[in-house]
Motif scaffolding. Structure first.
Motif, PDB file in Angstrom:
ATOM      1  N   ASN A  82       0.521  -1.068  -0.166  1.00 21.36           N
ATOM      2  CA  ASN A  82       0.349   0.311   0.055  1.00 21.36           C
ATOM      3  C   ASN A  82       0.799   1.345  -0.345  1.00 21.36           C
ATOM      4  O   ASN A  82       0.197   2.376   0.131  1.00 21.36           O
ATOM      5  CB  ASN A  82      -0.360   0.035   0.744  1.00 21.36           C
ATOM      6  CG  ASN A  82      -2.191  -1.021   1.184  1.00 21.36           C
ATOM      7  OD1 ASN A  82      -2.687  -1.014  -0.206  1.00 21.36           O
ATOM      8  ND2 ASN A  82      -2.148  -1.262   2.901  1.00 21.36           N
ATOM      9  N   LEU A  83       2.131   1.008   0.147  1.00 12.37           N
ATOM     10  CA  LEU A  83       3.072   1.938  -0.134  1.00 12.37           C
ATOM     11  C   LEU A  83       2.761   2.673  -1.595  1.00 12.37           C
ATOM     12  O   LEU A  83       3.325   2.958  -2.383  1.00 12.37           O
ATOM     13  CB  LEU A  83       4.118   1.900   0.185  1.00 12.37           C
ATOM     14  CG  LEU A  83       5.853   2.413   0.388  1.00 12.37           C
ATOM     15  CD1 LEU A  83       4.764   3.559   1.256  1.00 12.37           C
ATOM     16  CD2 LEU A  83       6.690   2.005  -0.124  1.00 12.37           C
ATOM     17  N   GLU A  84       2.355   4.341  -0.972  1.00 17.53           N
ATOM     18  CA  GLU A  84       2.439   5.111  -2.366  1.00 17.53           C
ATOM     19  C   GLU A  84       3.573   6.728  -2.864  1.00 17.53           C
ATOM     20  O   GLU A  84       3.466   6.586  -3.556  1.00 17.53           O
ATOM     21  CB  GLU A  84       0.309   6.327  -2.261  1.00 17.53           C
ATOM     22  CG  GLU A  84      -0.411   4.850  -2.107  1.00 17.53           C
ATOM     23  CD  GLU A  84      -1.369   5.913  -1.627  1.00 17.53           C
ATOM     24  OE1 GLU A  84      -1.680   6.578  -1.659  1.00 17.53           O
ATOM     25  OE2 GLU A  84      -2.763   5.217  -1.903  1.00 17.53           O
ATOM     26  N   GLN A  85       4.098   6.815  -1.333  1.00 15.75           N
ATOM     27  CA  GLN A  85       4.681   8.476  -1.765  1.00 15.75           C
ATOM     28  C   GLN A  85       6.205   7.900  -1.088  1.00 15.75           C
ATOM     29  O   GLN A  85       6.644   7.016   0.293  1.00 15.75           O
ATOM     30  CB  GLN A  85       4.021   8.838  -1.018  1.00 15.75           C
ATOM     31  CG  GLN A  85       3.225   9.957  -1.587  1.00 15.75           C
ATOM     32  CD  GLN A  85       2.491  11.606  -1.407  1.00 15.75           C
ATOM     33  OE1 GLN A  85       2.475  11.729  -0.111  1.00 15.75           O
ATOM     34  NE2 GLN A  85       2.381  12.047  -2.381  1.00 15.75           N
ATOM     35  N   VAL A  86       7.784   7.816  -0.978  1.00 17.00           N
ATOM     36  CA  VAL A  86       8.786   7.821  -0.228  1.00 17.00           C
ATOM     37  C   VAL A  86       9.360   9.030  -0.898  1.00 17.00           C
ATOM     38  O   VAL A  86      10.082   9.348  -2.016  1.00 17.00           O
ATOM     39  CB  VAL A  86       9.508   6.614  -1.191  1.00 17.00           C
ATOM     40  CG1 VAL A  86      11.322   6.486  -0.379  1.00 17.00           C
ATOM     41  CG2 VAL A  86       8.436   5.662  -1.020  1.00 17.00           C
ATOM     42  N   SER A  87      10.071   9.737   0.199  1.00 19.22           N
ATOM     43  CA  SER A  87      10.972  10.955   0.317  1.00 19.22           C
ATOM     44  C   SER A  87      12.162  10.387   0.917  1.00 19.22           C
ATOM     45  O   SER A  87      12.319  10.076   2.340  1.00 19.22           O
ATOM     46  CB  SER A  87       9.910  12.246   1.256  1.00 19.22           C
ATOM     47  OG  SER A  87      11.106  13.032   1.177  1.00 19.22           O
ATOM     48  N   MET A  88      13.412  10.785   0.420  1.00 14.20           N
ATOM     49  CA  MET A  88      14.002  10.474   0.257  1.00 14.20           C
ATOM     50  C   MET A  88      15.769  11.391   0.381  1.00 14.20           C
ATOM     51  O   MET A  88      14.917  12.678  -0.366  1.00 14.20           O
ATOM     52  CB  MET A  88      15.388   9.577  -0.500  1.00 14.20           C
ATOM     53  CG  MET A  88      14.555   8.454  -0.407  1.00 14.20           C
ATOM     54  SD  MET A  88      15.304   6.987  -1.662  1.00 14.20           S
ATOM     55  CE  MET A  88      14.888   7.309  -3.279  1.00 14.20           C
ATOM     56  N   PHE A 100      12.015  -1.751  -2.693  1.00 21.40           N
ATOM     57  CA  PHE A 100      11.486  -1.520  -3.059  1.00 21.40           C
ATOM     58  C   PHE A 100      10.724  -2.703  -3.637  1.00 21.40           C
ATOM     59  O   PHE A 100       9.640  -2.628  -4.158  1.00 21.40           O
ATOM     60  CB  PHE A 100      10.736   0.081  -3.525  1.00 21.40           C
ATOM     61  CG  PHE A 100      11.943   0.902  -2.074  1.00 21.40           C
ATOM     62  CD1 PHE A 100      10.440   1.171  -1.792  1.00 21.40           C
ATOM     63  CD2 PHE A 100      12.699   1.105  -3.152  1.00 21.40           C
ATOM     64  CE1 PHE A 100      11.369   2.491  -0.987  1.00 21.40           C
ATOM     65  CE2 PHE A 100      13.050   2.206  -2.279  1.00 21.40           C
ATOM     66  CZ  PHE A 100      12.791   3.527  -1.157  1.00 21.40           C
ATOM     67  N   VAL A 101      10.923  -3.991  -3.575  1.00 26.64           N
ATOM     68  CA  VAL A 101      10.604  -5.117  -4.055  1.00 26.64           C
ATOM     69  C   VAL A 101       9.610  -4.781  -3.899  1.00 26.64           C
ATOM     70  O   VAL A 101       8.565  -5.300  -2.520  1.00 26.64           O
ATOM     71  CB  VAL A 101      11.215  -6.186  -4.499  1.00 26.64           C
ATOM     72  CG1 VAL A 101      11.504  -6.867  -2.794  1.00 26.64           C
ATOM     73  CG2 VAL A 101      10.737  -7.112  -4.736  1.00 26.64           C
ATOM     74  N   GLY A 102       8.264  -5.374  -5.096  1.00 21.30           N
ATOM     75  CA  GLY A 102       6.816  -5.751  -4.364  1.00 21.30           C
ATOM     76  C   GLY A 102       5.348  -4.079  -3.801  1.00 21.30           C
ATOM     77  O   GLY A 102       4.697  -4.788  -3.328  1.00 21.30           O
ATOM     78  N   CYS A 103       6.106  -3.703  -3.989  1.00 20.25           N
ATOM     79  CA  CYS A 103       5.784  -2.214  -3.123  1.00 20.25           C
ATOM     80  C   CYS A 103       4.823  -2.015  -4.826  1.00 20.25           C
ATOM     81  O   CYS A 103       5.102  -1.002  -4.805  1.00 20.25           O
ATOM     82  CB  CYS A 103       6.357  -1.475  -3.106  1.00 20.25           C
ATOM     83  SG  CYS A 103       7.507  -0.928  -1.527  1.00 20.25           S
ATOM     84  N   SER A 104       3.443  -2.436  -5.336  1.00 19.82           N
ATOM     85  CA  SER A 104       2.437  -2.617  -5.821  1.00 19.82           C
ATOM     86  C   SER A 104       2.568  -1.379  -6.352  1.00 19.82           C
ATOM     87  O   SER A 104       1.312  -0.783  -7.089  1.00 19.82           O
ATOM     88  CB  SER A 104       1.789  -3.513  -5.967  1.00 19.82           C
ATOM     89  OG  SER A 104       1.751  -4.432  -4.663  1.00 19.82           O
ATOM     90  N   HIS A 124      11.491  -3.695  -8.955  1.00 24.16           N
ATOM     91  CA  HIS A 124      11.360  -5.163  -8.921  1.00 24.16           C
ATOM     92  C   HIS A 124       9.482  -5.070  -8.293  1.00 24.16           C
ATOM     93  O   HIS A 124       9.962  -4.991  -7.480  1.00 24.16           O
ATOM     94  CB  HIS A 124      11.939  -6.458  -9.324  1.00 24.16           C
ATOM     95  CG  HIS A 124      12.744  -6.464 -10.267  1.00 24.16           C
ATOM     96  ND1 HIS A 124      13.391  -7.424  -9.819  1.00 24.16           N
ATOM     97  CD2 HIS A 124      13.506  -5.402 -11.114  1.00 24.16           C
ATOM     98  CE1 HIS A 124      14.691  -7.186 -11.272  1.00 24.16           C
ATOM     99  NE2 HIS A 124      14.316  -5.994 -11.589  1.00 24.16           N
ATOM    100  N   GLY A 125       8.631  -5.472  -9.441  1.00 21.93           N
ATOM    101  CA  GLY A 125       7.179  -5.114  -8.558  1.00 21.93           C
ATOM    102  C   GLY A 125       6.819  -4.466  -7.988  1.00 21.93           C
ATOM    103  O   GLY A 125       5.536  -4.459  -7.960  1.00 21.93           O
ATOM    104  N   CYS A 126       6.646  -3.285  -8.861  1.00 24.87           N
ATOM    105  CA  CYS A 126       6.285  -1.674  -8.824  1.00 24.87           C
ATOM    106  C   CYS A 126       5.311  -1.785  -9.628  1.00 24.87           C
ATOM    107  O   CYS A 126       5.390  -0.954 -10.376  1.00 24.87           O
ATOM    108  CB  CYS A 126       6.872  -1.232  -8.205  1.00 24.87           C
ATOM    109  SG  CYS A 126       8.386  -1.411  -6.557  1.00 24.87           S
ATOM    110  N   ASP A 127       3.731  -2.170  -9.576  1.00 27.20           N
ATOM    111  CA  ASP A 127       3.138  -2.717 -10.796  1.00 27.20           C
ATOM    112  C   ASP A 127       2.728  -1.075 -11.556  1.00 27.20           C
ATOM    113  O   ASP A 127       1.903  -0.392 -12.712  1.00 27.20           O
ATOM    114  CB  ASP A 127       2.239  -3.547 -11.112  1.00 27.20           C
ATOM    115  CG  ASP A 127       3.031  -4.932 -10.453  1.00 27.20           C
ATOM    116  OD1 ASP A 127       4.096  -4.949 -10.926  1.00 27.20           O
ATOM    117  OD2 ASP A 127       2.444  -6.371 -10.173  1.00 27.20           O
ATOM    118  N   LYS A 128       2.554  -0.377 -10.710  1.00 28.13           N
ATOM    119  CA  LYS A 128       1.973   1.062 -10.567  1.00 28.13           C
ATOM    120  C   LYS A 128       3.071   1.860 -10.861  1.00 28.13           C
ATOM    121  O   LYS A 128       2.636   3.249 -11.042  1.00 28.13           O
ATOM    122  CB  LYS A 128       1.173   1.188  -9.651  1.00 28.13           C
ATOM    123  CG  LYS A 128      -0.312   0.400  -9.191  1.00 28.13           C
ATOM    124  CD  LYS A 128      -0.985   1.578  -8.174  1.00 28.13           C
ATOM    125  CE  LYS A 128      -2.424   0.440  -8.600  1.00 28.13           C
ATOM    126  NZ  LYS A 128      -3.348   0.854  -6.970  1.00 28.13           N
TER     127      LYS A 128
END
Length: 327
Positions: A82-88, A100-104, A124-128
């Motif tokens: 359900n992760l939508e946003q990342v701030s680095m 971030f594998v599978g953060c779809s 990988h696996g970040c389908d959106k």
């Protein structure tokens, strides 16, 4: 009066002199799904392991990594669906393999200018995922129309899974990296310029919607042992110019000419009827799961990644402190 519970986990890694870092999981913020990573140094490598926030993984919608963190370890944010946003922050210089594998649900990602290393399969696996942004000043990476490239624009490193149905690789690109298009669910056609002379291992693996590839060069840029189009069930045409010097392209039969023949009038082909893929053995394997990993995770990771020995920290001390504050 309001009750706020929070959990703080401190990790001290003695191996490699990694600095202490802390993870603050504030229960008050779970209403908006926020996970904040703070402290100094590199996070632990969690590839194949259960992370401290695994119990909350379905609640996490955004991650804020605060200044002081220098590296995101392998598998640190794996399977946060359900992760939508990342701030680095600009202190981050490294993003580990499968971080971030599978953060779809992750739709876009911004790479700081300070990042000099992105591990294999980090997204990988970040389908959106539809767009990579690389901040100006980065000396190793760049983004061209949302696709991740090497700084000189010659190596295509990662295609965002949800970018578009068809894609034309820019002229001047010479190499397509390992797993560059793997598992891109929407990709239906790709045009590859003659400048591309190298297509690497499993570059288009599991592109189930891919039906057509056009290559404008004259020399085969890959080989059959690299599983470049493995499990591309619906790929029916590899179109090359009449001057092409081989009868195969990356191990598969080609169509020489200016147009592909009409596809056979059948429904989407099943794996057992794949016209392109040799299925004698798989180049992909199911990754090691965390003890509580969901069996519904569809993404499979490259077997050679998990066969490598991870340079894990040999000693770590976990201190779990539960506090209750009255406001």
């Amino acid at each position: 009066m309001k009750m706020i519970d929070f959990m703080q986990i401190s990790v001290t890694a003695f191996s490699s002199c990694l600095a202490i870092f802390a993870i603050l999981v504030n229960h008050l913020n779970f209403a908006r799904g926020l996970l904040t990573i703070l402290g100094a140094g590199a996070t632990y490598n969690y590839a194949g392991l259960e992370t401290p926030w695994w119990s909350y993984k379905d609640s996490i919608k955004s991650i804020v990594i605060e200044a002081g963190i220098t590296a995101i370890g392998d598998g640190t944010f794996q399977s946060l669906t359900n992760l939508e946003q990342v701030s680095m922050p600009s202190t981050v210089t490294s993003i580990g393999g499968h971080a971030f594998v599978g953060c779809s649900s992750l739709a876009s990602i911004t790479i700081p200018s300070t990042v000099t290393f992105i591990g294999e399969g980090a997204f990988h696996g970040c389908d959106k995922l539809s767009f990579f942004t690389v901040l100006s000043g980065n000396q190793i990476y760049c983004s061209i129309d949302g696709v991740l490239f090497s700084k000189d624009g010659k190596t295509l490193l990662q295609y965002p899974y949800a970018k578009s149905n068809s894609y034309t690789i820019p002229n001047g690109v010479t190499s397509i990296g390992r797993y560059a298009f793997v598992h891109a669910p929407s990709l239906t056609s790709v045009a590859i310029p003659s400048s591309v002379t190298s297509i690497n291992y499993c570059a288009f693996c599991d592109c189930y919607a891919l039906t057509k590839v056009t290559y404008y060069g004259t020399i085969d840029p890959g080989d059959s042992s690299s599983y470049i189009f493995y499990d591309c069930y619906n790929l029916y045409c590899l179109l090359v110019p009449p001057s092409y010097t081989s009868n195969t392209f990356c191990g598969h039969s080609v169509v020489k000419g200016n147009a592909c023949p009409a596809p056979t009038p059948t429904a989407s082909r099943s794996p057992s009827r794949s016209p392109m893929a040799t299925r004698s053995r798989s180049p992909m394997a199911t990754p090691s799961k965390s003890p509580t990993a969901s069996p519904s995770n569809k993404f499979t990771a490259p077997v050679d990644y998990f066969q490598r020995k991870l340079k894990m920290n040999t000693i770590a001390v976990y201190q779990v402190l539960y506090h209750t504050f009255m406001l």
